[in-house]
Design a protein around this motif. Structure first.
Motif, PDB file in Angstrom:
ATOM      1  N   GLY A 428       0.877  -1.098  -0.121  1.00  0.00           N
ATOM      2  CA  GLY A 428       0.053   0.116   0.073  1.00  0.00           C
ATOM      3  C   GLY A 428       0.980   1.243  -0.061  1.00  0.00           C
ATOM      4  N   ASP A 429       0.235   2.473  -0.247  1.00  0.00           N
ATOM      5  CA  ASP A 429       0.993   3.568  -0.213  1.00  0.00           C
ATOM      6  C   ASP A 429       1.689   3.877   1.172  1.00  0.00           C
ATOM      7  OD1 ASP A 429      -1.658   3.856   0.519  1.00  0.00           O
ATOM      8  OD2 ASP A 429      -1.981   5.912  -0.515  1.00  0.00           O
ATOM      9  N   GLY A 430       0.870   3.561   2.105  1.00  0.00           N
ATOM     10  CA  GLY A 430       1.611   3.807   3.508  1.00  0.00           C
ATOM     11  C   GLY A 430       2.720   2.889   3.561  1.00  0.00           C
ATOM     12  N   GLY A 431       2.530   1.766   3.352  1.00  0.00           N
ATOM     13  CA  GLY A 431       3.841   0.816   3.669  1.00  0.00           C
ATOM     14  C   GLY A 431       4.990   1.181   2.532  1.00  0.00           C
ATOM     15  N   ALA A 432       4.801   1.900   1.592  1.00  0.00           N
ATOM     16  CA  ALA A 432       5.621   2.175   0.555  1.00  0.00           C
ATOM     17  C   ALA A 432       6.468   3.043   1.069  1.00  0.00           C
ATOM     18  CB  ALA A 432       5.096   2.400  -0.724  1.00  0.00           C
ATOM     19  N   LEU A 433       5.767   4.081   1.900  1.00  0.00           N
ATOM     20  CA  LEU A 433       6.596   5.281   2.242  1.00  0.00           C
ATOM     21  C   LEU A 433       7.531   4.779   3.593  1.00  0.00           C
ATOM     22  CD1 LEU A 433       3.524   8.007   1.855  1.00  0.00           C
ATOM     23  CD2 LEU A 433       5.799   7.762   0.498  1.00  0.00           C
ATOM     24  N   MET A 434       7.197   3.871   4.388  1.00  0.00           N
ATOM     25  CA  MET A 434       8.065   3.537   5.340  1.00  0.00           C
ATOM     26  C   MET A 434       9.365   2.809   4.925  1.00  0.00           C
ATOM     27  SD  MET A 434       5.143   1.684   7.715  1.00  0.00           S
ATOM     28  CE  MET A 434       3.794   2.578   8.291  1.00  0.00           C
ATOM     29  N   THR A 435       9.418   1.818   3.809  1.00  0.00           N
ATOM     30  CA  THR A 435      10.762   1.111   3.453  1.00  0.00           C
ATOM     31  C   THR A 435      10.769   1.112   2.103  1.00  0.00           C
ATOM     32  OG1 THR A 435       9.414  -0.978   3.790  1.00  0.00           O
ATOM     33  CG2 THR A 435      10.613  -0.247   5.596  1.00  0.00           C
ATOM     34  N   VAL A 452       4.297  -3.085  -7.024  1.00  0.00           N
ATOM     35  CA  VAL A 452       3.011  -2.569  -7.077  1.00  0.00           C
ATOM     36  C   VAL A 452       2.429  -1.703  -6.042  1.00  0.00           C
ATOM     37  CG1 VAL A 452       0.743  -2.910  -7.965  1.00  0.00           C
ATOM     38  CG2 VAL A 452       2.795  -4.564  -8.750  1.00  0.00           C
ATOM     39  N   VAL A 453       2.242  -0.578  -6.121  1.00  0.00           N
ATOM     40  CA  VAL A 453       1.870   0.198  -5.234  1.00  0.00           C
ATOM     41  C   VAL A 453       0.359   0.425  -5.251  1.00  0.00           C
ATOM     42  CG1 VAL A 453       2.114   2.384  -3.808  1.00  0.00           C
ATOM     43  CG2 VAL A 453       4.087   1.604  -5.030  1.00  0.00           C
ATOM     44  N   PHE A 454      -0.501   0.181  -4.225  1.00  0.00           N
ATOM     45  CA  PHE A 454      -1.836   0.150  -4.326  1.00  0.00           C
ATOM     46  C   PHE A 454      -2.196   1.679  -3.469  1.00  0.00           C
ATOM     47  CE2 PHE A 454      -1.292  -4.309  -4.737  1.00  0.00           C
ATOM     48  CZ  PHE A 454      -2.669  -4.816  -5.298  1.00  0.00           C
ATOM     49  N   GLN A 455      -2.200   2.679  -4.299  1.00  0.00           N
ATOM     50  CA  GLN A 455      -2.402   3.821  -3.610  1.00  0.00           C
ATOM     51  C   GLN A 455      -3.898   4.572  -3.658  1.00  0.00           C
ATOM     52  OE1 GLN A 455      -0.537   8.564  -3.828  1.00  0.00           O
ATOM     53  NE2 GLN A 455      -0.222   7.067  -5.639  1.00  0.00           N
ATOM     54  N   ASN A 456      -4.491   4.355  -2.538  1.00  0.00           N
ATOM     55  CA  ASN A 456      -5.605   4.774  -2.118  1.00  0.00           C
ATOM     56  C   ASN A 456      -5.939   6.159  -1.476  1.00  0.00           C
ATOM     57  OD1 ASN A 456      -5.367   3.660   0.231  1.00  0.00           O
ATOM     58  ND2 ASN A 456      -6.967   2.490   0.163  1.00  0.00           N
ATOM     59  N   GLY A 457      -4.633   6.662  -1.023  1.00  0.00           N
ATOM     60  CA  GLY A 457      -4.574   7.829  -0.026  1.00  0.00           C
ATOM     61  C   GLY A 457      -5.163   7.615   1.282  1.00  0.00           C
ATOM     62  N   LEU A 458      -5.233   6.289   1.689  1.00  0.00           N
ATOM     63  CA  LEU A 458      -5.521   6.137   3.022  1.00  0.00           C
ATOM     64  C   LEU A 458      -4.784   5.113   3.828  1.00  0.00           C
ATOM     65  CD1 LEU A 458      -9.348   5.775   2.362  1.00  0.00           C
ATOM     66  CD2 LEU A 458      -8.507   7.655   3.545  1.00  0.00           C
ATOM     67  N   TYR A 459      -4.818   5.070   5.181  1.00  0.00           N
ATOM     68  CA  TYR A 459      -4.253   3.991   5.948  1.00  0.00           C
ATOM     69  C   TYR A 459      -5.597   3.279   6.201  1.00  0.00           C
ATOM     70  CZ  TYR A 459       0.246   5.859   7.227  1.00  0.00           C
ATOM     71  OH  TYR A 459       1.376   6.615   7.270  1.00  0.00           O
ATOM     72  N   ALA A 477      -5.369  10.072   6.461  1.00  0.00           N
ATOM     73  CA  ALA A 477      -5.193  10.317   4.945  1.00  0.00           C
ATOM     74  C   ALA A 477      -3.493  10.127   4.677  1.00  0.00           C
ATOM     75  CB  ALA A 477      -5.610  11.718   4.786  1.00  0.00           C
ATOM     76  N   VAL A 478      -3.275   9.663   3.612  1.00  0.00           N
ATOM     77  CA  VAL A 478      -1.948   9.844   2.990  1.00  0.00           C
ATOM     78  C   VAL A 478      -1.985  10.643   1.939  1.00  0.00           C
ATOM     79  CG1 VAL A 478       0.095   8.276   2.143  1.00  0.00           C
ATOM     80  CG2 VAL A 478      -1.452   7.691   3.854  1.00  0.00           C
ATOM     81  N   GLY A 479      -1.166  11.567   1.736  1.00  0.00           N
ATOM     82  CA  GLY A 479      -1.314  12.419   0.686  1.00  0.00           C
ATOM     83  C   GLY A 479      -0.900  11.780  -0.837  1.00  0.00           C
ATOM     84  N   THR A 480      -1.490  12.496  -1.661  1.00  0.00           N
ATOM     85  CA  THR A 480      -1.048  12.017  -3.077  1.00  0.00           C
ATOM     86  C   THR A 480       0.397  11.941  -3.420  1.00  0.00           C
ATOM     87  OG1 THR A 480      -3.387  12.530  -3.779  1.00  0.00           O
ATOM     88  CG2 THR A 480      -1.813  11.853  -5.481  1.00  0.00           C
ATOM     89  N   ILE A 481       1.134  10.852  -3.651  1.00  0.00           N
ATOM     90  CA  ILE A 481       2.501  10.628  -4.014  1.00  0.00           C
ATOM     91  C   ILE A 481       2.516  10.428  -5.548  1.00  0.00           C
ATOM     92  CG2 ILE A 481       4.732   9.684  -3.519  1.00  0.00           C
ATOM     93  CD1 ILE A 481       3.351  11.260  -1.074  1.00  0.00           C
ATOM     94  N   ASP A 482       3.819  10.946  -6.117  1.00  0.00           N
ATOM     95  CA  ASP A 482       3.787  10.689  -7.469  1.00  0.00           C
ATOM     96  C   ASP A 482       4.922   9.539  -7.413  1.00  0.00           C
ATOM     97  OD1 ASP A 482       4.970  10.198  -9.956  1.00  0.00           O
ATOM     98  OD2 ASP A 482       5.016  12.271 -10.501  1.00  0.00           O
ATOM     99  N   PHE A 483       4.785   8.194  -7.133  1.00  0.00           N
ATOM    100  CA  PHE A 483       5.636   7.063  -6.708  1.00  0.00           C
ATOM    101  C   PHE A 483       6.182   6.776  -7.895  1.00  0.00           C
ATOM    102  CE2 PHE A 483       2.704   6.246  -3.221  1.00  0.00           C
ATOM    103  CZ  PHE A 483       3.910   6.056  -2.132  1.00  0.00           C
TER     104      PHE A 483
END
Length: 545
Positions: A428-435, A452-459, A477-483
Motif C-alpha cells: 500500500g502507499d503507507g507501507g511504501a513510504l516506510m521502507t 506494485v503500489v496500491f495508492q488509495n490515499g488512506l491507511y 489520510a496519506v497525501g497523493t504521491i507521485d511514486f
C-alpha cells in the motif's frame, strides 16, 4: 596466534549456509564487516534502513529455510532493527542477529548509545545473549545457529562489544553440535494413525513448517482424505487449486469455508503455532476437537482439550502416517466449491480508479506460476490473499504479525536468493513510504523486482475500523504521491496507472524489464476490502460533534 573473532564467526556462518548479511554499516562492527567482505561464500547487502535489513534477512531465511544474518549497531540501530526481528519471531523464521555493543571497558557506564540489548530483545526473539568475553563469541554463534533452527524456529540475537571482534582466539574453531532428532517417529505415527482411523472428518492446518514437506502433505491428504487449510499468510503450504484444499485461515474468509473445520473430529496442525488470526481468535480447534501438533511448536496457553505433540520432522512423520493409517476417499466437493466461489474475483471494473481485485487478477494472469509474491500488511492485502491463488511452493512472503513496510525489502531479498524467478512486491502507499527507499538497494544490486503500489490515499485498515466504530475518519489520510517519479529518482523505472485500460500494459512491460520497476496504481479509496465499502460505513456529520 589464532584468527580474529570476526573471521572465526564469519567462517562459522558460511559453513552453516548463511549466504547473505543485511545491514546499515555501523562503527560497532567494523571488523566483522571487513571479515564478511573477504568471505567468498557470503554477500553483504548494505540497506537504507535497519528495518529494511531485518525484513530482508527474515524473507531470505523464510524462502530458503536456512538462516540469514541481520546486523545492527548499538542503541538507535538496534532499535530500528527490532520490527523485523519481531516479525521473524512471530513467523517462526530462523534468523541470526548480531548487534554491535559499546566497548567492553565502557559497559555499564551509560556510554554513548549504550542499551542492555539482550534484555531489550528478550521478548522479541527466541534467544538473546551478550558476550562477556571475546573467546566465547564463536561458541555463542554456534549456539545461536542451533537454537534458531531447531524446535520452534526463530531469531537468535547476540550482542558483542565492539572490541571483541579484533581479539585473537587461540582455540580451534568450535564444531557445531550435532542435532539429535527425537526418536520413535514410526511409533508416534502409528499412534496418531489410530486417531485418524477413528475419525470421520479429519482436517489439517498447514503452516510454514510444511514448506519442506509439501509433496508428502499432498500425498497424505489424497491418501487419507484430509481437508487441508492453510494458516494465515502461509498460502503456499498446500496448493490452493487442489481438490482437498478447504481454504485460507486469514481475515475475512466466508463462513462456508469454515464448515470442514467446524465439523472436524480431529485436527492436525503441521508446522504452525496456531496464531490468533489462523484460529479465528482462538476459536479453532475447539476444546472438543482433539488436536495433534506436529513439529517443534507446542500448544499455546489458551488451548483447552485433548492435545498431542509430536516433536518430529514433519516430512518423516507424514511419510510414516501414510503407511500407518488406513486409506479412505472423502467427498470434499462442497468445501472446494466454497473456496472457488470465494476466490473468484468480481467482474472487471470500468474507467476511473482501479479496483484492487483487477490489479491482482491481471498480474496473476501475466506473471509466471512460480512468481514469488511479497505482500505487505494492510487492507489491500486482503485482495492478494483472496484472489491470487497460490499453486506453487515457496511463492508467498508475508508477515503474520501485520508489520507494514515488509514487502519491498522482502522482494529484494527473494530476488537475491533466487534471481531466476520473477518477484513482485505488493504494497500500500503507507507501507511504501516506510521502507520503499530499499528500491535504491535493488537498483544498486541489479535486482529487477516489480513493486506494485496500491495508492488509495488512506491507511485503509485504520480507516475501516474508524468508520465502523465512529462513522468518521481521523488522521488516516496519506497525501497523493507521485511514486513513478520517486522511483525514477531512485534509479528504477516508474509507471502510473490511473485507469483500468492502463493497467495491463504497465504490468506487462514491468514484468519483462531487467531493472527494478515501480507501478503506482491509483485504486478506488471507497473499496477498502473485498466486502467493504467506506461510503457505506461513514455517517453524516453530527453538528454537535
Amino acid at each position: 596466534m589464532g584468527s580474529t573473532v570476526a573471521r572465526q564467526v564469519v567462517r562459522i556462518l558460511a559453513d552453516a549456509r548463511v549466504r547473505r548479511a543485511y545491514a546499515v554499516p555501523g562503527e560497532s562492527f567494523l571488523d566483522l564487516f571487513d571479515a564478511l567482505h573477504t568471505e567468498p561464500r557470503m554477500t553483504v547487502v548494505s540497506t537504507r534502513h535497519e528495518a529494511g535489513a531485518a525484513f530482508m534477512a527474515e524473507a531470505d531465511a523464510k524462502l530458503r529455510g536456512t538462516p540469514a544474518l541481520a546486523l545492527a549497531g548499538r542503541g538507535p540501530g538496534a532499535s530500528n532493527l527490532a520490527i523485523g526481528v519481531h516479525t521473524a519471531h512471530q513467523d517462526e523464521t530462523p534468523m541470526i542477529v548480531l548487534l554491535g555493543q559499546v566497548a567492553s571497558a565502557n559497559l555499564g557506564s551509560d556510554a554513548l548509545q549504550e542499551v542492555d540489548l539482550a534484555a531489550m530483545y528478550q521478548p522479541l526473539a527466541k534467544w538473546t545473549r551478550q558476550a562477556s568475553s571475546a573467546d566465547e563469541v564463536p561458541g555463542l554463534v554456534l549456539e545461536a545457529l542451533r537454537v534458531a533452527t531447531t524446535g520452534r524456529k526463530g531469531p537468535a540475537v547476540l550482542a558483542v562489544p565492539s572490541d571483541f571482534w579484533t581479539a585473537r582466539v587461540d582455540s580451534p574453531k568450535p564444531e557445531p553440535e550435532r542435532e539429535v532428532r527425537p526418536g520413535g517417529v514410526r511409533r508416534l505415527a502409528a499412534e496418531i494413525g489410530k486417531l485418524v482411523d477413528d475419525s470421520r472428518y479429519p482436517a489439517v492446518i498447514a503452516g510454514g513448517g510444511v514448506r519442506e514437506a509439501r509433496s508428502a502433505l499432498i500425498e497424505v491428504a489424497e491418501h487419507l482424505g484430509f481437508a487441508v487449510y492453510n494458516a494465515f499468510s502461509r498460502q503456499d503450504a498446500f496448493p490452493e487449486d487442489h481438490s482437498h484444499y478447504a481454504g485460507h485461515l486469514g481475515p475475512g474468509v466466508s463462513d462456508d469455508q469454515l464448515i470442514a473445520l467446524q465439523q472436524a473430529d480431529l485436527v492436525l496442525a503441521l508446522g504452525t503455532r496456531l496464531d490468533e488470526v489462523t484460529t479465528r481468535n482462538y476459536r479453532f480447534p475447539a476444546a472438543t476437537q482433539p488436536l495433534v501438533m506436529v513439529g517443534g511448536v507446542r500448544p499455546g496457553p489458551r488451548r483447552r482439550g485433548l492435545t498431542f505433540h509430536v516433536d518430529a520432522d514433519i516430512g518423516e512423520f507424514l511419510t510414516e502416517l501414510r503407511v500407518a493409517a488406513s486409506p479412505r476417499k472423502r467427498n470434499l466437493v462442497v468445501a472446494s466449491q466454497a473456496v472457488r466461489d470465494f476466490m473468484t474475483p468480481p467482474p472487471r471494473g470500468r474507467s476511473g480508479p482501479v479496483h484492487p481485485a483487477d490489479v491482482v487478477r491481471t498480474l496473476r494472469e501475466l506473471a509466471p506460476d512460480d512468481t514469488i509474491v511479497a505482500n505487505d500488511a494492510g487492507n489491500f492485502a486482503a485482495f492478494v490473499h483472496r484472489y491470487w491463488c497460490f499453486t506453487r511452493p515457496r511463492t508467498q512472503l508475508g508477515p503474520c504479525n501485520g508489520a507494514m513496510g515488509y514487502a519491498v525489502p522482502a522482494a529484494l531479498a527473494a530476488k537475491l536468493a533466487e534471481p531466476q524467478r520473477t518477484v513482485v512486491a505488493m504494497v500500500g502507499d503507507g507501507g511504501a513510504l516506510m521502507t520503499g527507499q530499499e528500491v535504491e538497494t535493488a537498483v544498486r544490486h541489479r535486482a529487477p523486482i516489480v513493486v506494485v503500489v496500491f495508492q488509495n490515499g488512506l491507511y485503509g485498515a485504520i480507516a475501516m475500523h474508524q468508520a465502523r466504530v465512529h462513522g468518521r475518519l481521523s488522521s488516516v489520510a496519506v497525501g497523493t504521491i507521485d511514486f513513478a517519479s520517486w522511483a525514477r529518482g531512485l534509479g528504477a523505472a516508474g509507471y502510473t496507472v490511473n485507469d483500468l485500460e492502463e493497467l495491463e500494459p504497465a504490468l506487462a512491460s514491468a514484468l519483462v524489464r531487467q531493472r527494478p520497476c515501480v507501478i503506482d496504481v491509483r485504486t478506488d479509496p471507497d473499496v477498502l476490502s473485498p466486502d467493504t465499502r467506506l461510503s457505506q460505513m461513514l455517517r453524516p456529520a453530527d453538528p454537535d460533534g
